[in-house]
Motif scaffolding. Structure first.
Motif, PDB file in Angstrom:
ATOM      1  N   LEU A  26       0.815  -1.213   0.000  1.00 41.65           N
ATOM      2  CA  LEU A  26       0.000   0.000   0.000  1.00 41.65           C
ATOM      3  C   LEU A  26       0.852   1.270   0.000  1.00 41.65           C
ATOM      4  O   LEU A  26       0.596   2.195  -0.766  1.00 41.65           O
ATOM      5  N   ALA A  27       1.886   1.314   0.828  1.00 41.74           N
ATOM      6  CA  ALA A  27       2.726   2.515   0.905  1.00 41.74           C
ATOM      7  C   ALA A  27       3.460   2.744  -0.411  1.00 41.74           C
ATOM      8  O   ALA A  27       3.551   3.882  -0.899  1.00 41.74           O
ATOM      9  N   ALA A  28       3.985   1.678  -1.010  1.00 39.08           N
ATOM     10  CA  ALA A  28       4.719   1.815  -2.266  1.00 39.08           C
ATOM     11  C   ALA A  28       3.799   2.273  -3.394  1.00 39.08           C
ATOM     12  O   ALA A  28       4.159   3.148  -4.190  1.00 39.08           O
ATOM     13  N   SER A  29       2.599   1.690  -3.460  1.00 39.02           N
ATOM     14  CA  SER A  29       1.675   2.090  -4.525  1.00 39.02           C
ATOM     15  C   SER A  29       1.171   3.515  -4.311  1.00 39.02           C
ATOM     16  O   SER A  29       0.979   4.261  -5.277  1.00 39.02           O
ATOM     17  N   ALA A  30       0.981   3.912  -3.052  1.00 36.04           N
ATOM     18  CA  ALA A  30       0.558   5.286  -2.782  1.00 36.04           C
ATOM     19  C   ALA A  30       1.658   6.274  -3.162  1.00 36.04           C
ATOM     20  O   ALA A  30       1.383   7.338  -3.729  1.00 36.04           O
ATOM     21  N   ALA A  31       2.910   5.922  -2.880  1.00 37.72           N
ATOM     22  CA  ALA A  31       4.027   6.796  -3.248  1.00 37.72           C
ATOM     23  C   ALA A  31       4.161   6.891  -4.766  1.00 37.72           C
ATOM     24  O   ALA A  31       4.413   7.977  -5.312  1.00 37.72           O
ATOM     25  N   ALA A  32       3.984   5.772  -5.462  1.00 39.41           N
ATOM     26  CA  ALA A  32       4.071   5.791  -6.919  1.00 39.41           C
ATOM     27  C   ALA A  32       2.949   6.630  -7.518  1.00 39.41           C
ATOM     28  O   ALA A  32       3.168   7.420  -8.447  1.00 39.41           O
ATOM     29  N   MET A  37       1.061  11.747  -9.970  1.00 38.82           N
ATOM     30  CA  MET A  37       0.211  12.943  -9.888  1.00 38.82           C
ATOM     31  C   MET A  37       1.059  14.211  -9.914  1.00 38.82           C
ATOM     32  O   MET A  37       0.704  15.191 -10.587  1.00 38.82           O
ATOM     33  N   LEU A  38       2.183  14.197  -9.202  1.00 42.09           N
ATOM     34  CA  LEU A  38       3.049  15.372  -9.187  1.00 42.09           C
ATOM     35  C   LEU A  38       3.654  15.635 -10.561  1.00 42.09           C
ATOM     36  O   LEU A  38       3.720  16.785 -11.015  1.00 42.09           O
ATOM     37  N   ARG A  39       4.104  14.574 -11.243  1.00 37.88           N
ATOM     38  CA  ARG A  39       4.671  14.752 -12.574  1.00 37.88           C
ATOM     39  C   ARG A  39       3.630  15.263 -13.558  1.00 37.88           C
ATOM     40  O   ARG A  39       3.900  16.151 -14.369  1.00 37.88           O
ATOM     41  N   ARG A  40       2.415  14.732 -13.474  1.00 36.57           N
ATOM     42  CA  ARG A  40       1.343  15.177 -14.364  1.00 36.57           C
ATOM     43  C   ARG A  40       0.992  16.641 -14.098  1.00 36.57           C
ATOM     44  O   ARG A  40       0.844  17.431 -15.016  1.00 36.57           O
ATOM     45  N   ARG A  41       0.900  17.002 -12.838  1.00 34.89           N
ATOM     46  CA  ARG A  41       0.574  18.382 -12.486  1.00 34.89           C
ATOM     47  C   ARG A  41       1.681  19.334 -12.944  1.00 34.89           C
ATOM     48  O   ARG A  41       1.405  20.416 -13.459  1.00 34.89           O
ATOM     49  N   ARG A  42       2.928  18.915 -12.769  1.00 38.93           N
ATOM     50  CA  ARG A  42       4.058  19.742 -13.199  1.00 38.93           C
ATOM     51  C   ARG A  42       4.055  19.913 -14.717  1.00 38.93           C
ATOM     52  O   ARG A  42       4.282  21.010 -15.233  1.00 38.93           O
TER      53      ARG A  42
END
Length: 83
Positions: A26-32, A37-42
Motif C-alpha cells: 500500500l505505501a509503495a503504490s501510494a508513493a508511486a 500525480m506530481l509529474r502530471r501536475r508539473r
C-alpha cells in the motif's frame, strides 16, 4: 450523558478496537501514485505557462504589425470647393 460524551465514547471504542490489516504494498503504490500525480501536475503547469507565453508573444507581434491603436487612413478625401 450528553451527545458530545456519547460521541467521544464511541470514538474511544473505535480507536481502542482492533486495527484493520493494511495490504503489504500500500505505501509503495501510494508513493508511486503520488509521484505520477506530481509529474502530471508539473507537466500541465509547464504546458499552461508555455501556451500563455506563446499567446502573449503572438499578441505582441500582431499588435506590432497591425497597430490597432492608430486611426486607419480615410479612403475618401474631402471635397475641394472654392478654388
Amino acid at each position: 450523558m450528553s451527545a458530545a460524551d456519547r460521541k467521544e465514547d464511541r470514538v474511544r471504542r473505535l480507536l481502542e478496537g482492533p486495527h484493520p490489516v493494511v495490504p503489504a504494498g500500500l505505501a509503495a503504490s501510494a508513493a508511486a501514485r503520488g509521484g505520477r500525480m506530481l509529474r502530471r501536475r508539473r507537466a500541465l503547469r509547464r504546458v499552461g505557462w508555455t501556451l500563455l507565453c506563446a499567446a502573449a508573444v503572438a499578441f505582441a507581434v500582431w499588435a506590432w504589425l497591425v497597430r490597432p491603436w492608430e486611426v486607419p487612413p480615410s479612403g475618401v478625401s474631402p471635397p475641394l470647393e472654392g478654388w
